[in-house]
Design a protein around this motif. Structure first.
Motif, PDB file in Angstrom:
ATOM      1  N   ALA A 178     -13.313 -18.188 -16.110  1.00  0.00           N
ATOM      2  CA  ALA A 178     -13.689 -19.592 -16.351  1.00  0.00           C
ATOM      3  C   ALA A 178     -14.510 -20.178 -15.207  1.00  0.00           C
ATOM      4  N   ARG A 179     -14.864 -19.337 -14.228  1.00  0.00           N
ATOM      5  CA  ARG A 179     -15.542 -19.848 -13.022  1.00  0.00           C
ATOM      6  C   ARG A 179     -16.838 -20.565 -13.381  1.00  0.00           C
TER       7      ARG A 179
ATOM      8  N   ALA B 234     -16.505 -23.737   2.839  1.00  0.00           N
ATOM      9  CA  ALA B 234     -17.311 -22.546   2.505  1.00  0.00           C
ATOM     10  C   ALA B 234     -17.129 -22.184   1.031  1.00  0.00           C
ATOM     11  N   GLY B 235     -15.880 -22.377   0.528  1.00  0.00           N
ATOM     12  CA  GLY B 235     -15.613 -22.089  -0.882  1.00  0.00           C
ATOM     13  C   GLY B 235     -16.345 -23.036  -1.810  1.00  0.00           C
ATOM     14  N   ILE B 236     -16.292 -24.337  -1.527  1.00  0.00           N
ATOM     15  CA  ILE B 236     -16.928 -25.311  -2.426  1.00  0.00           C
ATOM     16  C   ILE B 236     -18.447 -25.248  -2.294  1.00  0.00           C
TER      17      ILE B 236
ATOM     18  N   ALA C 148      -9.420 -24.980 -19.039  1.00  0.00           N
ATOM     19  CA  ALA C 148      -9.309 -26.440 -18.860  1.00  0.00           C
ATOM     20  C   ALA C 148      -9.550 -26.829 -17.403  1.00  0.00           C
ATOM     21  N   SER C 149      -9.102 -25.973 -16.476  1.00  0.00           N
ATOM     22  CA  SER C 149      -9.337 -26.247 -15.044  1.00  0.00           C
ATOM     23  C   SER C 149     -10.823 -26.287 -14.747  1.00  0.00           C
ATOM     24  N   ALA C 150     -11.579 -25.355 -15.360  1.00  0.00           N
ATOM     25  CA  ALA C 150     -13.036 -25.346 -15.162  1.00  0.00           C
ATOM     26  C   ALA C 150     -13.674 -26.562 -15.829  1.00  0.00           C
TER      27      ALA C 150
ATOM     28  N   SER D 123     -12.546 -24.722  -6.350  1.00  0.00           N
ATOM     29  CA  SER D 123     -13.825 -24.056  -6.075  1.00  0.00           C
ATOM     30  C   SER D 123     -13.893 -22.710  -6.794  1.00  0.00           C
ATOM     31  N   PHE D 124     -12.754 -22.255  -7.349  1.00  0.00           N
ATOM     32  CA  PHE D 124     -12.713 -21.035  -8.160  1.00  0.00           C
ATOM     33  C   PHE D 124     -13.174 -19.798  -7.407  1.00  0.00           C
ATOM     34  N   ASN D 125     -12.898 -19.721  -6.122  1.00  0.00           N
ATOM     35  CA  ASN D 125     -13.189 -18.494  -5.375  1.00  0.00           C
ATOM     36  C   ASN D 125     -12.142 -18.303  -4.281  1.00  0.00           C
TER      37      ASN D 125
END
Length: 511
Positions: free
Chosen positions: A484-485, A394-396, A264-266, A314-316
Motif C-alpha cells: 500500500a506504500r 529521512a523516512g518522510i 486505509a493507512s495509505a 512514511s511507509f518505510n
C-alpha cells in the motif's frame, strides 16, 4: 526461560505491591512501592537479556483460556520489549519523585502508580484483542485519580477532561474490534495482524482506531487535554504521562492501524501528514510564548509526537525505526524535563519562568543535567533526540519533500523555545533572593537524574542497542504495508522523465 511466565510475574509484582501499599502507613508504603518497581526493573533487564534477537517474532508467550472467547494471552516482540523497558526504567524514578512532596494519602498514591505500571505492561504484552482493550482503558482510572486527588488547584477540571477525551475516542474502537472478531473469527492479535480485511471495511475500521490513538498520542487538534493534565498533575504524574502513556497511541498505530489496515493507512496518510505538520508548527509557536514551565514542555510533547506520526506513516523502514527511537527518547527526555521542573517546584512552589534566573550560580549540577536534557530535546547529535528525528525525517523525505521541510521547522522552533527556556531559568541575573538561595540537587534527586542522563547519552552514542531487538519486527511490518506504500514525489519525477528519454532514443534511431 521458555515456559517461565515472566510477563505475568512482571504484572503480579506491582499488583501485590499496590495491595501492600494500601494496607500500610506512609513510610512503609513508599519503601514497598520503590522495592516493587526495582524488582520489576530487574525482571525487565532479565527479559531483555533473554530476548532472542533474530529469533521468533513473538517470544515469552503465555496463553490460558479464561472463558469462551477470552484468553489470558501474553507475548512480546522487540517493539513491545523496548516500550516495557522504558516503563520499568521510569517507574522507580516516579516513586522517587513523590518521596517528599506527597504527604496526604501516601499509600493510595503509591498504589495508584503501581497499578499504572501493571496496566501499561498489560497493554504492551496483550495478544488477545479484548485483553488489550481492557488494559488500554483501565490505565485511565489510576491516572485520573493521580491527577484528580494529588494534582494542582484545577485538578478536577484537568482530570475530567483527560478522562472524557481518552474514553470517548476508545468507545468507537471497541465497536470496530467487535466487528473485526466477527469477521476474522479470532481475537488473537498476531493472527489479526496477518488477516486481510476487505478494503471498503478498512476505511471505517481505521477511522475507529484512529479516533482512539490520535487522542492518546495526542495529535492536533485533540491534544487540548494534555497541557491541562500536565500542569495539574504531580511531578511523577507528568513523568509517567509524558514518558509512557502517550506512547500507547504510537504503539496502537504500529500494532493495529498499519498492519491490519494497510490500504486505509495509505489512503489516510495525507490526513496524518497535515495534522502532524500543523501540530509541529502551531504547538511549537504556542510553546514559545508560555510562562509556565510545565505547559511549555507539554506543548513540546505534542510537537515531538507529531514527528512520530509522520515517521510511522512514511511507509518505510527508516521512518518506522525513527518513530520508535523518537518515542523512546521522548519518554526519557520529556520525563527528565518534567522531573527537573519538579525539583525546583519543590523548593519554590512556582512554575513561573520569570520567578527564576541565574540558577547556574547556586545549582550548578542541576544546570548541567538540564542542559543535557534540553540539548536532547533539541536533537543535538550525540544525544537520543538526534537519532530518532534524523531517521524519521529521512523516512518522510522519501515520500514527500514538502512534509519533510515543514516537519524540519519543528527542530528549529524546538531549539528556539527550549534554549529560550534554559536561558531564562539557568542564566541571567539572579533577581529573586529566594531562587538564589535554593540548594543544589540532593542525593535522592541525583539518583533520579543520573540514570536518565546515562540512558540519553547511551541511546545517542550507540542507538544500535535499541534498534537491534526491533529491526526484525519493523522489517516484518514494512513488508506487510509495502503493497500500500504511496508513491513519493521523487519517484514520480523519475517515472515522468523516463518516457521522454525513450522518445529521444527512438528519434535518434530514426535519423
Amino acid at each position: 526461560m521458555n515456559g517461565f511466565p515472566i510477563l505475568s510475574l512482571m504484572m503480579l509484582v506491582p499488583l501485590v505491591g499496590a495491595v501492600a501499599c494500601l494496607l500500610t502507613e506512609a513510610k512503609a508504603a513508599r519503601s514497598i512501592a520503590l522495592i516493587a518497581t526495582l524488582i520489576d526493573f530487574a525482571l525487565g533487564v532479565l527479559l531483555w537479556a533473554n530476548y532472542d534477537v533474530g529469533g521468533a517474532q513473538w517470544q515469552f508467550q503465555e496463553k490460558v483460556e479464561l472463558f469462551a472467547g477470552f484468553n489470558w494471552a501474553l507475548g512480546i516482540d522487540g517493539i513491545a520489549l523496548m516500550l516495557i523497558m522504558l516503563t520499568v526504567f521510569l517507574m522507580p524514578v516516579c516513586i522517587g519523585a513523590g518521596w517528599n512532596s506527597i504527604e496526604k494519602r501516601v499509600g493510595e498514591y503509591n498504589a495508584a502508580f503501581l497499578l499504572v505500571e501493571v496496566l501499561i505492561i498489560g497493554v504492551f504484552t496483550a495478544q488477545d484483542l479484548y485483553l488489550f482493550y481492557i488494559f488500554f482503558e483501565a490505565g485511565l482510572i489510576p491516572m485520573y485519580l493521580i491527577i484528580g486527588i494529588w494534582g494542582g488547584t484545577d485538578r478536577i477540571y484537568a482530570s475530567y477532561k483527560f478522562f472524557l477525551y481518552t474514553l470517548l475516542g476508545s468507545v468507537v474502537m471497541l465497536i470496530a474490534m467487535l466487528w473485526m472478531v466477527n469477521e476474522a473469527g479470532t481475537t488473537d492479535i498476531p493472527t489479526l495482524m496477518a488477516y486481510d480485511f476487505p478494503k471498503e471495511a478498512q476505511t471505517w475500521l481505521w477511522l475507529a482506531f484512529f479516533a482512539s490513538f490520535a487522542v492518546k498520542m495526542p495529535m492536533w487538534p485533540v491534544h487540548t487535554w494534555l497541557p491541562a493534565a500536565h500542569v495539574q498533575a504531580p511531578t511523577a504524574g507528568s513523568v509517567i504521562l509524558a514518558g509512557v502513556l502517550l506512547k500507547m497511541g504510537g504503539y496502537g498505530f504500529i500494532r493495529f492501524a498499519l498492519p491490519m489496515f494497510p490500504e486505509a493507512s495509505a489512503q489516510f496518510a495525507w490526513l496524518v501528514y497535515w495534522l502532524s505538520m500543523v501540530a509541529v508548527v502551531v504547538t511549537s509557536l504556542i510553546a514559545l510564548v508560555q510562562h509556565d514551565m510545565k505547559k511549555l514542555i507539554a506543548y513540546s510533547s505534542v510537537a515531538h509526537m507529531a514527528i512520530v506520526t509522520i515517521g510511522l506513516f512514511s511507509f518505510n523502514v527508516q521512518g518506522l525505526e525513527g518513530s520508535m527511537i523518537v518515542m523512546l527518547s521522548h519518554g526519557l527526555v520529556s520525563g527528565a524535563l518534567f522531573l527537573g521542573v519538579g525539583v525546583i517546584y519543590d523548593r519554590l512552589h512556582t512554575r513561573e519562568i520569570d520567578r527564576y534566573g541565574g540558577l547556574a550560580t547556586n545549582m550548578p549540577y542541576y544546570a548541567l543535567f538540564m542542559m543535557l536534557f534540553t540539548m536532547a530535546s533539541v536533537g543535538l547529535p550525540g544525544t537520543s533526540g538526534f537519532v530518532g528525528e534524523f531517521l524519521s525525517l529521512a523516512g518522510i523525505f522519501q515520500v514527500s519533500t514538502w512534509v519533510a521541510l515543514i516537519a524540519t521547522t519543528g527542530i528549529i522552533l524546538g531549539a528556539a523555545y527550549m534554549l529560550y527556556l534554559y536561558r531564562r531559568v539557568i542564566f541571567g541575573e539572579q533577581k529573586n533572593a529566594d531562587a538564589a538561595a535554593m540548594l543544589d540537587l540532593d542525593l535522592r534527586e541525583w539518583l533520579m537524574m543520573a540514570p536518565i542522563a546515562a540512558a540519553v547519552l547511551w541511546m545517542g552514542v550507540y542507538p544500535e542497542s535499541f534498534l537491534a531487538p526491533m529491526r526484525q519486527d519493523i522489517a516484518a511490518l514494512d513488508a506487510r504495508i509495502a503493497r500500500a506504500r504511496p508513491h513519493g514525489d521523487a519517484t514520480l519525477a523519475v517515472a515522468k522523465a523516463q518516457p521522454k528519454t525513450q522518445d529521444a532514443a527512438h528519434e535518434g534511431a530514426h535519423h
